[in-house]
Enzyme design. Structure first.
Site, PDB file in Angstrom:
ATOM      1  CB  THR A   1      -1.929   4.630  -8.110  1.00  0.00           C
ATOM      2  OG1 THR A   1      -1.179   5.397  -6.950  1.00  0.00           O
ATOM      3  CG2 THR A   1      -3.414   5.621  -9.100  1.00  0.00           C
TER       4      THR A   1
ATOM      5  CE  LYS B   1      -2.351   8.237  -6.325  1.00  0.00           C
ATOM      6  NZ  LYS B   1      -1.676   9.749  -5.961  1.00  0.00           N
TER       7      LYS B   1
ATOM      8  CE  LYS C   1      -1.112   3.458 -13.217  1.00  0.00           C
ATOM      9  NZ  LYS C   1      -0.494   3.393 -11.133  1.00  0.00           N
TER      10      LYS C   1
END
Lengths: 294, 294
Positions: free
Chosen positions: A96, A172, A241
């Site tokens: 990711t 995503k 993140k």
């Protein structure tokens, strides 16, 4: 003959994915920064001490790492594989990461006459172990066709978003934002119900069985209702993140997103309170509970 | 012999519910402020011009009205049914109202030796018409047992939340908040994807088929992805009313709820811009699009 695959990144997710490739009969090289992690793997595979050794004869390199920096280190740094990859070998980036990093890698691979395909996944570690991931792809059409059998071994479904290399990363990150937003939604709803005197588990069950009967609401709903934050499935700092990457994407295209800002700040507060290594469910649900004094 | 039921409130939801009771063989009296609405009903029913006439011989009175005030007018005002209800008759309150109003009605009915059961519903008008509603109940256990067959005619499931009369309203308002929060979530995610160059309908389909495969995400997701805000299924001003009631509940128990505040303000802005009679999906999704300049 099946392709020789190098799998880099044997974390909670990668370990199950690599195992599924071994079980499917692929010849696997593995590399992980912490070599001991590979002890959990069984069957026929080869372990290497450096990225270069692990990748020099690979037809396919799969990366499943925690962030953009970790990926750049194994791919484009001085000790990375980009410099020694075989012509026409394929790098499948499943981490990711930001769409920019995918766009950069795509260009760099193109210059070296190798290939880069973006293929991030949805699912927790148990979904990785049982090949129940959902995979989003973007990149060159022919290359995506070539690697499809590999992705099918790892997943219950592969969804394509076209040729622009960053597109699957956008999906995503948008999805991880949606998951965080769902957690905030449930945490506020269940906490409100609790403070109004109701049994929050019963409320969660009702919604999970009726209008919100999706895996996200059932699984996270149960954790949030029970305030059950262990074992840690996904760390708050990794969730943060992703919120940060999504916020950066929004900034890049001038997209005000107040709910995204809300979950970004919710997780930043978890980090500020020393809870970065706790589960992201605790980061969000615990934050709502704390605000409400319960 | 089946109970004589009076149905009050033949709006988009009530019309389908009343029709299902007629189809199930119940003797139905109907009352609606706008008498012409009943022209959509077929089969055996009696229409009355006043609440009193419509309810004086009723064993069961069902109210399905737009808000607390409309309910109080037909129940507890000078022209309301509370003063003339038969002893032991049951009032089933199915409107989306505040828990306080249910608690008050429960007490008032108790004094008159009649009964009040709370039974709000989840579902859009097509779910009402096809008896696919989900119903939440709270109130006296024996009375709930008595009316269960009626609720089963209207729904695909009845979920009980105990004897406290307001409990089912808490669940209903928490649920409507969750729906609004889901719309904000999808609108931000899809708009971000769109501004990043992706096809928002494709993104919506992916999430609706995978990790968010719940009716709310499929149905509203499709409307939000297509920016399809007509026909109006549920007005923004009614959504705002629910956000206001949920905010009031949160205030009453000292519950900070930043996402609830966000959707409250989103819908208030729709009302401020003269869009109160438009669909609540437009109120939220249109607001996100406007913020983003698309």
């Amino acid at each position: 003959m099946k392709s020789r695959i190098t799998f880099i990144g044997l974390g909670n997710m990668g370990i199950g994915m690599a195992q599924n490739l071994i079980n499917a009969g692929y010849k696997i090289n593995v590399y992980n920064r912490t070599a001991a992690k590979t002890q959990e793997l069984t069957g026929d595979f080869e372990q290497f001490q450096t990225v270069i050794e692990a990748t020099e004869d690979a037809d396919i390199i799969i990366t499943m790492l925690s962030d953009d920096d970790a990926l750049k280190e194994v791919a484009t740094s001085k000790t990375g594989f980009l410099q020694i990859m075989k012509k026409d070998a394929i790098h499948i980036g499943m981490s990711t990461i930001s769409p920019e990093t995918s766009r950069e890698l795509y260009e760099l691979h193109h210059e070296k006459e190798t290939h880069y395909v973006t293929a991030p996944v949805f699912g927790r570690p148990n979904a990785a172990a049982t090949a129940k991931l959902f995979i989003c792809t973007s990149g060159n059409k022919l290359i995506k066709e070539k690697i499809k059998p590999i992705l099918e071994v790892l997943s219950q479904g592969v969804y394509d978003f076209g040729e622009e290399p960053g597109a699957a990363n956008v999906v995503k990150l948008a999805g991880n934002f949606m998951i965080m937003a769902s957690m905030e939604t449930m945490a506020e709803a269940f906490t409100l119900a609790e403070k109004q005197g109701l049994d929050r588990e019963k409320v969660a069950e009702f919604f999970g069985e009726t209008v919100f009967n999706a895996p996200i609401y059932k699984n996270y709903g149960s954790l949030i209702a029970k305030k059950q934050y262990k074992p840690v499935g996904f760390k708050a700092k990794l969730g943060f993140k992703d919120a940060r990457l999504a916020t950066k994407m929004a900034l890049d295209v001038k997209m005000p997103a107040p709910l995204l800002s809300l979950v970004y700040n919710r997780l930043m507060s978890a980090l500020a309170n020393g809870k970065g290594d706790n589960d992201w469910v605790e980061g969000i649900s615990g934050g709502v509970s704390n605000d409400a004094g319960i």
